[in-house]
Motif scaffolding. Structure first.
Motif, mmCIF file in Angstrom:
data_model
loop_
_atom_site.group_PDB
_atom_site.id
_atom_site.type_symbol
_atom_site.label_atom_id
_atom_site.label_comp_id
_atom_site.label_asym_id
_atom_site.label_seq_id
_atom_site.Cartn_x
_atom_site.Cartn_y
_atom_site.Cartn_z
ATOM 1 N N ILE A 77 2.331 4.408 1.805
ATOM 2 C CA ILE A 77 1.836 5.781 1.877
ATOM 3 C C ILE A 77 0.928 6.041 0.677
ATOM 4 C CG2 ILE A 77 2.492 8.214 1.891
ATOM 5 C CD1 ILE A 77 3.242 6.676 4.436
ATOM 6 N N VAL A 78 -0.276 6.557 0.937
ATOM 7 C CA VAL A 78 -1.249 6.877 -0.102
ATOM 8 C C VAL A 78 -1.555 8.369 -0.001
ATOM 9 C CG1 VAL A 78 -3.554 6.401 -0.999
ATOM 10 C CG2 VAL A 78 -2.237 4.574 0.092
ATOM 11 N N PRO A 79 -1.113 9.199 -0.985
ATOM 12 C CA PRO A 79 -1.408 10.632 -0.927
ATOM 13 C C PRO A 79 -2.834 10.934 -1.390
ATOM 14 C CG PRO A 79 -0.070 10.157 -2.848
ATOM 15 C CD PRO A 79 -0.243 8.867 -2.097
ATOM 16 N N SER A 80 -3.449 11.937 -0.764
ATOM 17 C CA SER A 80 -4.795 12.353 -1.149
ATOM 18 C C SER A 80 -5.045 13.776 -0.675
ATOM 19 C CB SER A 80 -5.838 11.424 -0.537
ATOM 20 O OG SER A 80 -7.140 11.870 -0.875
ATOM 21 N N MET A 81 -5.867 14.508 -1.397
ATOM 22 C CA MET A 81 -6.268 15.846 -0.970
ATOM 23 C C MET A 81 -7.509 15.798 -0.087
ATOM 24 S SD MET A 81 -5.720 18.397 -4.188
ATOM 25 C CE MET A 81 -6.549 19.685 -3.316
ATOM 26 N N TYR A 82 -8.111 14.627 0.016
ATOM 27 C CA TYR A 82 -9.365 14.488 0.744
ATOM 28 C C TYR A 82 -9.151 13.727 2.045
ATOM 29 C CZ TYR A 82 -11.018 15.916 -3.810
ATOM 30 O OH TYR A 82 -11.202 16.602 -4.975
ATOM 31 N N ARG A 85 -10.061 7.964 0.928
ATOM 32 C CA ARG A 85 -9.787 7.550 -0.445
ATOM 33 C C ARG A 85 -10.004 6.046 -0.553
ATOM 34 N NH1 ARG A 85 -4.290 8.821 -3.914
ATOM 35 N NH2 ARG A 85 -4.885 7.627 -5.739
ATOM 36 N N LEU A 86 -10.541 5.606 -1.689
ATOM 37 C CA LEU A 86 -10.692 4.185 -1.940
ATOM 38 C C LEU A 86 -9.359 3.619 -2.398
ATOM 39 C CD1 LEU A 86 -14.128 3.915 -3.760
ATOM 40 C CD2 LEU A 86 -13.571 3.215 -1.451
ATOM 41 N N VAL A 87 -8.988 2.493 -1.818
ATOM 42 C CA VAL A 87 -7.727 1.841 -2.152
ATOM 43 C C VAL A 87 -8.042 0.405 -2.532
ATOM 44 C CG1 VAL A 87 -5.494 1.092 -1.249
ATOM 45 C CG2 VAL A 87 -6.419 3.295 -0.588
ATOM 46 N N GLY A 88 -7.470 -0.046 -3.637
ATOM 47 C CA GLY A 88 -7.633 -1.422 -4.068
ATOM 48 C C GLY A 88 -6.385 -2.208 -3.742
ATOM 49 N N CYS A 89 -6.543 -3.334 -3.082
ATOM 50 C CA CYS A 89 -5.418 -4.182 -2.689
ATOM 51 C C CYS A 89 -5.555 -5.532 -3.393
ATOM 52 C CB CYS A 89 -5.401 -4.366 -1.174
ATOM 53 S SG CYS A 89 -4.038 -5.384 -0.590
ATOM 54 N N ILE A 90 -4.530 -5.907 -4.154
ATOM 55 C CA ILE A 90 -4.481 -7.249 -4.734
ATOM 56 C C ILE A 90 -3.670 -8.071 -3.737
ATOM 57 C CG2 ILE A 90 -3.749 -8.611 -6.707
ATOM 58 C CD1 ILE A 90 -3.989 -6.029 -8.364
ATOM 59 N N CYS A 91 -4.370 -8.786 -2.907
ATOM 60 C CA CYS A 91 -3.764 -9.406 -1.727
ATOM 61 C C CYS A 91 -2.697 -10.445 -2.067
ATOM 62 C CB CYS A 91 -4.858 -10.011 -0.863
ATOM 63 S SG CYS A 91 -6.027 -8.765 -0.258
ATOM 64 N N ASP A 92 -2.935 -11.297 -3.040
ATOM 65 C CA ASP A 92 -1.960 -12.312 -3.444
ATOM 66 C C ASP A 92 -1.711 -12.187 -4.938
ATOM 67 O OD1 ASP A 92 -1.754 -13.537 -0.881
ATOM 68 O OD2 ASP A 92 -3.693 -14.510 -1.230
ATOM 69 N N MET A 101 -11.021 -1.044 -0.097
ATOM 70 C CA MET A 101 -11.265 -0.566 1.264
ATOM 71 C C MET A 101 -11.233 0.964 1.266
ATOM 72 S SD MET A 101 -7.598 -1.555 2.981
ATOM 73 C CE MET A 101 -7.505 -0.419 4.323
ATOM 74 N N LYS A 102 -11.967 1.553 2.192
ATOM 75 C CA LYS A 102 -11.984 3.009 2.318
ATOM 76 C C LYS A 102 -10.934 3.389 3.353
ATOM 77 C CE LYS A 102 -15.895 5.223 2.153
ATOM 78 N NZ LYS A 102 -17.188 5.856 2.512
ATOM 79 N N LEU A 103 -9.964 4.177 2.896
ATOM 80 C CA LEU A 103 -8.857 4.578 3.754
ATOM 81 C C LEU A 103 -9.130 5.987 4.281
ATOM 82 C CD1 LEU A 103 -6.116 3.354 4.542
ATOM 83 C CD2 LEU A 103 -5.123 4.516 2.592
ATOM 84 N N HIS A 104 -8.976 6.197 5.581
ATOM 85 C CA HIS A 104 -9.210 7.506 6.208
ATOM 86 C C HIS A 104 -7.875 8.080 6.678
ATOM 87 C CE1 HIS A 104 -13.571 6.932 6.317
ATOM 88 N NE2 HIS A 104 -13.300 5.669 6.611
ATOM 89 N N LYS A 105 -7.804 9.423 6.761
ATOM 90 C CA LYS A 105 -6.588 10.056 7.296
ATOM 91 C C LYS A 105 -6.429 9.693 8.761
ATOM 92 C CE LYS A 105 -5.866 14.003 4.341
ATOM 93 N NZ LYS A 105 -5.912 15.431 4.175
ATOM 94 N N GLY A 106 -5.175 9.587 9.164
ATOM 95 C CA GLY A 106 -4.903 9.256 10.559
ATOM 96 C C GLY A 106 -3.939 8.094 10.659
ATOM 97 N N VAL A 120 -2.062 10.128 3.653
ATOM 98 C CA VAL A 120 -1.387 11.368 4.041
ATOM 99 C C VAL A 120 -1.835 12.490 3.110
ATOM 100 C CG1 VAL A 120 0.632 10.185 4.971
ATOM 101 C CG2 VAL A 120 0.625 10.889 2.598
ATOM 102 N N GLN A 121 -1.636 13.726 3.563
ATOM 103 C CA GLN A 121 -1.987 14.890 2.750
ATOM 104 C C GLN A 121 -1.113 14.914 1.498
ATOM 105 O OE1 GLN A 121 -4.426 17.166 3.252
ATOM 106 N NE2 GLN A 121 -3.875 18.194 1.351
#
Length: 129
Positions: A77-82, A85-92, A101-106, A120-121
């Motif tokens: 879960i990534v909270p945001s007011m917008y 939101r940009l999210v950084g993933c350290i895959c390994d 990656m750009k994460l969108h609501k939904g 999420v809001q």
């Protein structure tokens, strides 16, 4: 004679000014110190300082979140007011770069490595103090 009267008047005025100045500064001793950051902070800065003093190390939830992989049924879960939101993933663990990656609501979205995230809001100005 006029010169003597002028000098007396000048001396009296000078003494009166010094006395008035000393009385002014002696009645306000607190103004001679510089306020600390805690004393002059207002708004979100004051809330942040109070939260840090209360022991909350991350008042705005900005620290890196670690834990189990997010799945499609239980995404991270990534909270945001917008709306996004940009999210950084350290895959390994041995990866030397961050996959952004750009994460969108939904619905949850998947990173290239298989991690799932969901935006999420949120309310970043609400702090647990």
């Amino acid at each position: 004679m006029a010169l003597v009267r002028g000098l007396r008047r000048l001396a009296v005025v000078s003494v009166w000014r010094r006395a008035a100045s000393a009385a002014y500064y002696s009645t306000k001793p607190d103004e001679s110190t510089i306020p600390t950051d805690q004393e002059q902070a207002t708004g979100l800065e004051k809330k942040e300082m109070d939260s840090l003093l209360a022991g909350n190390e991350d008042p705005f939830n900005m620290n890196v979140q670690e834990g189990p992989w997010g799945t499609k049924t239980q995404p991270k879960i990534v909270p945001s007011m917008y709306e996004e939101r940009l999210v950084g993933c350290i895959c390994d663990d041995d990866t030397t770069f961050v996959n952004w990656m750009k994460l969108h609501k939904g619905p949850p979205q998947r990173c290239e490595c298989g991690h799932w995230f969901q935006l999420v809001q949120g309310n970043p100005t609400k702090m647990d103090i």
